[in-house]
Design an enzyme around this catalytic site. Structure first.
Site, short mmCIF file in Angstrom:
data_model
loop_
_atom_site.label_atom_id
_atom_site.label_comp_id
_atom_site.label_asym_id
_atom_site.label_seq_id
_atom_site.Cartn_x
_atom_site.Cartn_y
_atom_site.Cartn_z
N SER A 75 0.83 -1.21 0.00
CA SER A 75 0.00 0.00 0.00
C SER A 75 0.86 1.25 0.00
CB SER A 75 -0.86 0.04 1.26
OG SER A 75 -1.62 -1.12 1.39
N HIS A 116 -0.92 -2.68 -7.26
CA HIS A 116 -1.69 -2.40 -6.06
C HIS A 116 -3.18 -2.63 -6.33
CE1 HIS A 116 -2.83 0.82 -2.83
NE2 HIS A 116 -2.91 -0.40 -2.35
N GLU A 176 -3.64 -0.06 -9.28
CA GLU A 176 -2.69 1.05 -9.40
C GLU A 176 -1.35 0.41 -9.77
OE1 GLU A 176 -2.06 3.08 -5.63
OE2 GLU A 176 -2.00 5.02 -6.63
N ASN A 187 -3.24 6.05 -1.69
CA ASN A 187 -3.14 6.25 -0.24
C ASN A 187 -2.61 7.61 0.16
OD1 ASN A 187 -4.28 3.94 1.00
ND2 ASN A 187 -2.66 2.75 0.05
P1 NAI Z 1 -3.33 -9.81 6.00
O1 NAI Z 1 -2.82 -9.59 7.38
O2 NAI Z 1 -4.77 -10.18 5.79
O3 NAI Z 1 -2.46 -10.96 5.26
C1 NAI Z 1 -1.06 -11.03 5.25
C2 NAI Z 1 -0.66 -12.50 5.10
O4 NAI Z 1 0.75 -12.56 4.86
C3 NAI Z 1 -0.95 -13.33 6.35
O5 NAI Z 1 -1.70 -14.47 5.96
C4 NAI Z 1 0.46 -13.73 6.86
O6 NAI Z 1 0.48 -15.03 7.42
C5 NAI Z 1 1.27 -13.67 5.58
N1 NAI Z 1 2.70 -13.46 5.76
C6 NAI Z 1 3.30 -12.56 6.59
N2 NAI Z 1 4.65 -12.63 6.45
C7 NAI Z 1 4.91 -13.59 5.51
C8 NAI Z 1 6.08 -14.12 4.93
N3 NAI Z 1 7.28 -13.69 5.29
N4 NAI Z 1 5.95 -15.08 3.98
C9 NAI Z 1 4.71 -15.53 3.61
N5 NAI Z 1 3.56 -15.07 4.13
C10 NAI Z 1 3.66 -14.11 5.07
O7 NAI Z 1 -2.94 -8.49 5.18
P2 NAI Z 1 -3.61 -7.89 3.84
O8 NAI Z 1 -4.66 -6.91 4.22
O9 NAI Z 1 -3.96 -9.01 2.92
O10 NAI Z 1 -2.41 -7.03 3.25
C11 NAI Z 1 -1.35 -7.61 2.53
C12 NAI Z 1 -0.64 -6.55 1.73
O11 NAI Z 1 -1.56 -5.91 0.85
C13 NAI Z 1 0.00 -5.44 2.57
O12 NAI Z 1 1.19 -5.04 1.94
C14 NAI Z 1 -1.05 -4.34 2.51
O13 NAI Z 1 -0.50 -3.06 2.70
C15 NAI Z 1 -1.55 -4.52 1.08
N6 NAI Z 1 -2.89 -3.99 0.81
C16 NAI Z 1 -3.89 -4.10 1.73
C17 NAI Z 1 -5.15 -3.59 1.45
C18 NAI Z 1 -6.27 -3.70 2.45
O14 NAI Z 1 -7.32 -3.09 2.25
N7 NAI Z 1 -6.12 -4.49 3.50
C19 NAI Z 1 -5.46 -2.93 0.17
C20 NAI Z 1 -4.35 -2.94 -0.77
C21 NAI Z 1 -3.11 -3.43 -0.43
#
Ligand code: NAI
Length: 278
Positions: free
Chosen positions: A115, A136, A148, A186
């Site tokens: 993000s 993104h 994006e 963002n």
């Molecule tokens: P989340 O917390 O739901 O999922 C993250 C996942 O990554 C978890 O399942 C975790 O176990 C896994 N993980 C963490 N470290 C790891 C590693 N070293 N190797 C493999 N897996 C690993 O988070 P979310 O919301 O899915 O966000 C993920 C990314 O997407 C972040 O960079 C966030 O900024 C970005 N993002 C989030 C949005 C949102 O609305 N939540 C929108 C757009 C982008």
């Protein structure tokens, strides 16, 4: 085309699902098997909803049949594109890309769904900065059409073209921008959310009124506090910190209330409570 996704949280599982719906062969991994299981369950629920509404051209089982769930990064060796969607932490993401660089063949393009973390910094860590880009997606990925596309300092035209075409094949609308803190989405959205949190802290209005004013007055589909819960308050804080560090101005300072709620473990929908209870 073999499409890799790392991180099976809310974003990664959505990206994997849409890639599979688009007919790509998908590999999805996570470091925890519980997260991988939760990701699969989320995809099943989303696919059956889409099927009920007649929005799927194949059955949910057929779509899921395109996805390999694994915790073994060796499965990514022959991927054409690997999209990373793990925790919003620069050090952890950079470490993952350093490791991936030793596994994925030179054909593989790397993309980050970050993000806010600088694409150029992750591109450098990956050792293939010309074949690195920001992709993104928006949450929830199966419903939101924007991608994006963020070019790092050394991203090649060919990489940008490939990723733009891939997003289009996924039924998305890619829009290009350059690598500055928060990109476009963002940089504009998050200070608004932060200001709404500051209004809660200062008692300007109660949370329902703040959300209602923005929904009814500005025609936003959901209020900023509801949206913050949906995004995850930890992610919101991480983005504000990147904006504050990268742009310097005090107007990007994270609200102390946001910081306190994250310290208390109130992360929004994903933890069961944020500004609202779920
Ligand atoms: P989340 O917390 O739901 O999922 C993250 C996942 O990554 C978890 O399942 C975790 O176990 C896994 N993980 C963490 N470290 C790891 C590693 N070293 N190797 C493999 N897996 C690993 O988070 P979310 O919301 O899915 O966000 C993920 C990314 O997407 C972040 O960079 C966030 O900024 C970005 N993002 C989030 C949005 C949102 O609305 N939540 C929108 C757009 C982008």
């Amino acid at each position: 085309m073999k499409f890799g996704v790392i991180g099976a949280g809310q974003m990664g599982s959505g990206i994997a699902q849409v890639a599979a719906q688009s007919g790509f062969d998908v590999v999805l991994s996570d470091m925890s098997s519980e997260s991988l299981g939760r990701g699969r369950a989320g995809m099943e629920a989303s696919l059956s909803k889409l099927a009920e509404k007649g929005k799927l051209s194949a059955s949910p089982a057929e779509v899921l049949g395109h996805v390999t769930f694994t915790s073994d990064l060796a499965e990514f060796a022959d991927c054409d594109l690997v999209v990373e969607a793990i925790v919003e932490n620069e050090g952890v993401k950079a470490q993952l890309f350093r490791e991936l660089a030793t596994i994925v063949g030179p054909q593989g393009i790397f993309a980050s769904n970050t993000s806010s973390i600088p694409i150029t910094a992750l591109a450098t860590a990956s050792g293939r900065p010309d074949r690195f880009i920001g992709m993104h997606f928006m949450n929830p990925v199966p419903l939101m059409t924007l991608v994006e596309v963020i070019r790092g300092y050394q991203t090649s035209d060919e990489t940008a073209r490939f990723v733009t075409e891939t997003a289009e094949k996924m039924g998305k609308t890619p829009l290009a921008c350059n690598d500055y803190p928060g990109f476009v989405s963002n940089r504009i959205l998050m200070p608004m959310i932060n200001e709404a949190i500051q209004c809660v802290m200062e008692g300007v209005a109660d949370k329902e009124a703040i959300d209602g004013i923005m929904r009814l007055g500005m025609n936003h589909p959901m209020g900023p506090l509801t949206l913050a819960d949906f995004i995850g308050l930890d992610t919101c804080l991480a983005i504000m910190e990147v904006l504050h560090r990268g742009l310097g101005d005090d107007k990007y300072r994270p609200s102390p209330l946001l910081r306190k709620m994250v310290q208390a473990g109130l992360l929004g929908r994903k933890s069961g409570e944020g500004f609202y209870r779920y």
